[in-house]
Design a protein around this motif. Structure first.
Motif, PDB file in Angstrom:
ATOM      1  N   PRO A 240       0.808  -1.231   0.000  1.00  0.00           N
ATOM      2  CA  PRO A 240       0.000   0.000   0.000  1.00  0.00           C
ATOM      3  C   PRO A 240       0.836   1.273   0.000  1.00  0.00           C
ATOM      4  O   PRO A 240       0.299   2.353  -0.239  1.00  0.00           O
ATOM      5  N   LEU A 241       2.145   1.150   0.240  1.00  0.00           N
ATOM      6  CA  LEU A 241       3.028   2.322   0.215  1.00  0.00           C
ATOM      7  C   LEU A 241       3.842   2.386  -1.079  1.00  0.00           C
ATOM      8  O   LEU A 241       4.886   3.024  -1.138  1.00  0.00           O
ATOM      9  N   GLY A 242       3.350   1.721  -2.119  1.00  0.00           N
ATOM     10  CA  GLY A 242       3.978   1.840  -3.434  1.00  0.00           C
ATOM     11  C   GLY A 242       5.424   1.406  -3.459  1.00  0.00           C
ATOM     12  O   GLY A 242       6.273   2.131  -3.964  1.00  0.00           O
ATOM     13  N   TRP A 243       5.682   0.207  -2.907  1.00  0.00           N
ATOM     14  CA  TRP A 243       7.040  -0.329  -2.886  1.00  0.00           C
ATOM     15  C   TRP A 243       7.999   0.589  -2.147  1.00  0.00           C
ATOM     16  O   TRP A 243       9.140   0.780  -2.550  1.00  0.00           O
ATOM     17  N   GLY A 244       7.522   1.199  -1.063  1.00  0.00           N
ATOM     18  CA  GLY A 244       8.382   2.019  -0.222  1.00  0.00           C
ATOM     19  C   GLY A 244       8.548   3.451  -0.680  1.00  0.00           C
ATOM     20  O   GLY A 244       9.231   4.242  -0.025  1.00  0.00           O
ATOM     21  N   ARG A 245       7.887   3.829  -1.773  1.00  0.00           N
ATOM     22  CA  ARG A 245       8.050   5.194  -2.287  1.00  0.00           C
ATOM     23  C   ARG A 245       7.236   6.218  -1.502  1.00  0.00           C
ATOM     24  O   ARG A 245       7.472   7.427  -1.634  1.00  0.00           O
ATOM     25  N   LEU A 246       6.274   5.748  -0.689  1.00  0.00           N
ATOM     26  CA  LEU A 246       5.417   6.664   0.064  1.00  0.00           C
ATOM     27  C   LEU A 246       5.704   6.570   1.555  1.00  0.00           C
ATOM     28  O   LEU A 246       4.800   6.578   2.388  1.00  0.00           O
ATOM     29  N   THR A 247       6.965   6.535   1.899  1.00  0.00           N
ATOM     30  CA  THR A 247       7.366   6.485   3.312  1.00  0.00           C
ATOM     31  C   THR A 247       7.906   7.817   3.802  1.00  0.00           C
ATOM     32  O   THR A 247       8.251   7.950   4.978  1.00  0.00           O
ATOM     33  N   GLY A 248       7.991   8.802   2.904  1.00  0.00           N
ATOM     34  CA  GLY A 248       8.526  10.110   3.281  1.00  0.00           C
ATOM     35  C   GLY A 248       9.997  10.276   2.964  1.00  0.00           C
ATOM     36  O   GLY A 248      10.566  11.352   3.186  1.00  0.00           O
ATOM     37  N   LYS A 249      10.621   9.219   2.438  1.00  0.00           N
ATOM     38  CA  LYS A 249      12.055   9.302   2.128  1.00  0.00           C
ATOM     39  C   LYS A 249      12.328   9.950   0.779  1.00  0.00           C
ATOM     40  O   LYS A 249      13.446  10.393   0.534  1.00  0.00           O
ATOM     41  N   LEU A 250      11.326   9.979  -0.080  1.00  0.00           N
ATOM     42  CA  LEU A 250      11.486  10.568  -1.410  1.00  0.00           C
ATOM     43  C   LEU A 250      10.697  11.860  -1.499  1.00  0.00           C
ATOM     44  O   LEU A 250       9.474  11.870  -1.317  1.00  0.00           O
ATOM     45  N   ARG A 251      11.416  12.963  -1.748  1.00  0.00           N
ATOM     46  CA  ARG A 251      10.759  14.266  -1.880  1.00  0.00           C
ATOM     47  C   ARG A 251      11.444  15.083  -2.967  1.00  0.00           C
ATOM     48  O   ARG A 251      12.634  14.928  -3.222  1.00  0.00           O
ATOM     49  N   HIS A 276       5.865  11.817 -11.028  1.00  0.00           N
ATOM     50  CA  HIS A 276       4.570  11.396 -10.498  1.00  0.00           C
ATOM     51  C   HIS A 276       4.658  11.164  -8.991  1.00  0.00           C
ATOM     52  O   HIS A 276       3.774  11.575  -8.231  1.00  0.00           O
ATOM     53  N   VAL A 277       5.714  10.507  -8.547  1.00  0.00           N
ATOM     54  CA  VAL A 277       5.910  10.277  -7.112  1.00  0.00           C
ATOM     55  C   VAL A 277       5.996  11.610  -6.383  1.00  0.00           C
ATOM     56  O   VAL A 277       5.349  11.804  -5.339  1.00  0.00           O
ATOM     57  N   TYR A 278       6.789  12.555  -6.928  1.00  0.00           N
ATOM     58  CA  TYR A 278       6.963  13.848  -6.264  1.00  0.00           C
ATOM     59  C   TYR A 278       5.649  14.620  -6.187  1.00  0.00           C
ATOM     60  O   TYR A 278       5.357  15.279  -5.183  1.00  0.00           O
ATOM     61  N   ARG A 279       4.853  14.538  -7.255  1.00  0.00           N
ATOM     62  CA  ARG A 279       3.573  15.250  -7.264  1.00  0.00           C
ATOM     63  C   ARG A 279       2.649  14.703  -6.167  1.00  0.00           C
ATOM     64  O   ARG A 279       1.981  15.465  -5.458  1.00  0.00           O
ATOM     65  N   VAL A 280       2.625  13.396  -6.024  1.00  0.00           N
ATOM     66  CA  VAL A 280       1.786  12.792  -4.992  1.00  0.00           C
ATOM     67  C   VAL A 280       2.310  13.134  -3.602  1.00  0.00           C
ATOM     68  O   VAL A 280       1.539  13.502  -2.698  1.00  0.00           O
ATOM     69  N   VAL A 281       3.633  13.038  -3.409  1.00  0.00           N
ATOM     70  CA  VAL A 281       4.208  13.322  -2.093  1.00  0.00           C
ATOM     71  C   VAL A 281       4.029  14.790  -1.735  1.00  0.00           C
ATOM     72  O   VAL A 281       3.799  15.129  -0.563  1.00  0.00           O
ATOM     73  N   ASP A 282       4.103  15.693  -2.726  1.00  0.00           N
ATOM     74  CA  ASP A 282       3.833  17.111  -2.467  1.00  0.00           C
ATOM     75  C   ASP A 282       2.438  17.288  -1.871  1.00  0.00           C
ATOM     76  O   ASP A 282       2.240  18.040  -0.903  1.00  0.00           O
ATOM     77  N   ALA A 283       1.461  16.594  -2.457  1.00  0.00           N
ATOM     78  CA  ALA A 283       0.083  16.700  -1.959  1.00  0.00           C
ATOM     79  C   ALA A 283      -0.044  16.078  -0.566  1.00  0.00           C
ATOM     80  O   ALA A 283      -0.747  16.609   0.305  1.00  0.00           O
ATOM     81  N   ILE A 284       0.638  14.960  -0.362  1.00  0.00           N
ATOM     82  CA  ILE A 284       0.604  14.331   0.962  1.00  0.00           C
ATOM     83  C   ILE A 284       1.209  15.269   2.003  1.00  0.00           C
ATOM     84  O   ILE A 284       0.694  15.391   3.125  1.00  0.00           O
ATOM     85  N   ASP A 285       2.303  15.938   1.659  1.00  0.00           N
ATOM     86  CA  ASP A 285       2.935  16.869   2.596  1.00  0.00           C
ATOM     87  C   ASP A 285       1.985  17.993   2.991  1.00  0.00           C
ATOM     88  O   ASP A 285       1.969  18.439   4.150  1.00  0.00           O
TER      89      ASP A 285
END
Length: 368
Positions: A240-251, A276-285
């Protein structure tokens, strides 16, 4: 929004959070698994990190002592379902899980899988009667139990007739060796073909679809989610964390961590463009600032709001990771926050799904 039927199970634990000395109250939600009568916790613990043998050593090397401690924390929090597979660490994951549940089998739900190659013989693969009967007995032996609560086919076997597969599962259910059946990594037509055979002959119906689904991997919504709603299959979500990409380590704008399991674990999943990862993490932040929750907790909570989702399989190499993941329950994102995350993670759908979404929604509405 249609969602898996649920109820709340309250458990107060004196366990300390990794960053706090204060006891916290964990409210675990239980949901119906598809159209079955089985209630499962909204979070389940994946045991791919147990054992640490072979290719999956990159996921983790949790031994029986460490596993028992993780299960203690889970059970205190109301997390009572534990997922494994025969191929995880060449059977060691099942063995370690079996050691960890010893003496408390009646308090846990065990989920395992088979179909992938497990041995060098010509019948050590697939969903034939020969392989499934042998695989179930071997899993029961490694787990140290007489029955499996949820057994899932790990992949579709196009060379074995579904009548043979389902009649074998019927025998296993009648023998009491398995209680509920499901699938993983099936296409929509794979599932419907199997369900039609089950209905025709009165064989057990699949009630679970163990599927990849995350904020950066929403393919499940295109066809499998509408199928789940229509046919009564509950999503058991893996990675559910996209193979570790949604753990906060990638920004965005930050160097990737030098010491990380991400390169090794991400190779198991589909490639995802960095932007795409950065766009999603930006929104999560942005949502994190509003809620005070972590990137991980927000990504998991978003999934818990989606239709058909029965349980999320969370992973943890240590106690700190487990406690952070447990913080995904007991609260909900607002509609505006969900809309923000939806917009950031949206992608162009393949045909015919983009056509259905743009020209025929009045008669063929999307699931979300």
């Amino acid at each position: 929004m249609v969602r898996a039927e649920s109820l709340r199970y309250h458990r107060t634990t004196e366990a300390r959070a990794a960053t706090s000395a204060q006891p916290r109250s964990i409210s675990m939600e239980y949901r119906r698994l598809g159209r079955s009568g089985l209630m499962v916790p909204a979070l389940s613990l994946g045991t791919g990190t147990f054992g640490g043998v072979g290719r999956l050593a990159a996921w983790g090397t949790t031994d029986a002592t460490e596993a028992r401690r993780l299960l203690d924390i889970c059970l205190e929090a109301g997390v009572s379902m534990f997922d494994t597979a025969d191929v995880y660490s060449l059977g060691e994951s099942e063995r370690v899980l079996g050691e960890a549940i010893k003496g408390r089998r009646d308090k846990v739900l065990v989920s395992t899988k088979a179909t992938f190659r497990f041995g060098d013989g010509p019948n050590d693969i697939g969903s034939s009667r020969q392989h499934l009967l042998a695989a179930i007995d071997a899993s029961l032996n490694r787990l140290g139990t007489d029955y499996i609560d949820l057994f899932q086919l790990h992949g579709f076997d196009a060379f074995t007739p579904p009548e043979e597969v389902l009649s074998t599962l019927d025998v296993l259910v009648r023998a009491g060796k398995i209680r509920y059946v499901g699938v993983s990594n099936f296409s929509g037509w794979h599932l419907m073909k199997s369900l039609s055979v089950a209905d025709k002959h009165g064989f057990p119906r699949y009630v679970a679809n163990q599927t990849y689904y995350s904020l950066i991997g929403r393919d499940y919504e295109w066809e499998l989610m509408p199928l789940g709603l229509d046919q009564g299959l509950g999503a058991v979500v893996w990675s559910p964390l996209g193979w570790g990409r949604l753990t906060g380590k990638l920004r965005r704008g930050q160097p990737k961590p030098e010491v990380s399991r991400l390169p090794k674990t991400a190779e198991f999943g589909p490639p995802v463009p960095d932007e795409h990862v950065y766009r999603v993490v930006d929104a999560i932040d942005e949502v994190a600032k509003e809620t005070g929750k972590s990137v991980t907790q927000i990504a998991l909570n978003w999934l818990l709001q989606r239709p058909t989702v029965s349980t999320l399989i969370i992973g943890a190499r240590n106690e700190a990771q487990l406690r952070e993941n447990l913080g995904a329950v007991g609260w909900s994102l607002t509609k505006d926050q969900i809309a923000k995350l939806d917009a950031a993670s949206k992608v162009t759908l393949p045909y015919p799904y983009w056509h259905q979404r743009t020209t025929f929604t009045d008669r063929n509405p999307p699931a979300v």
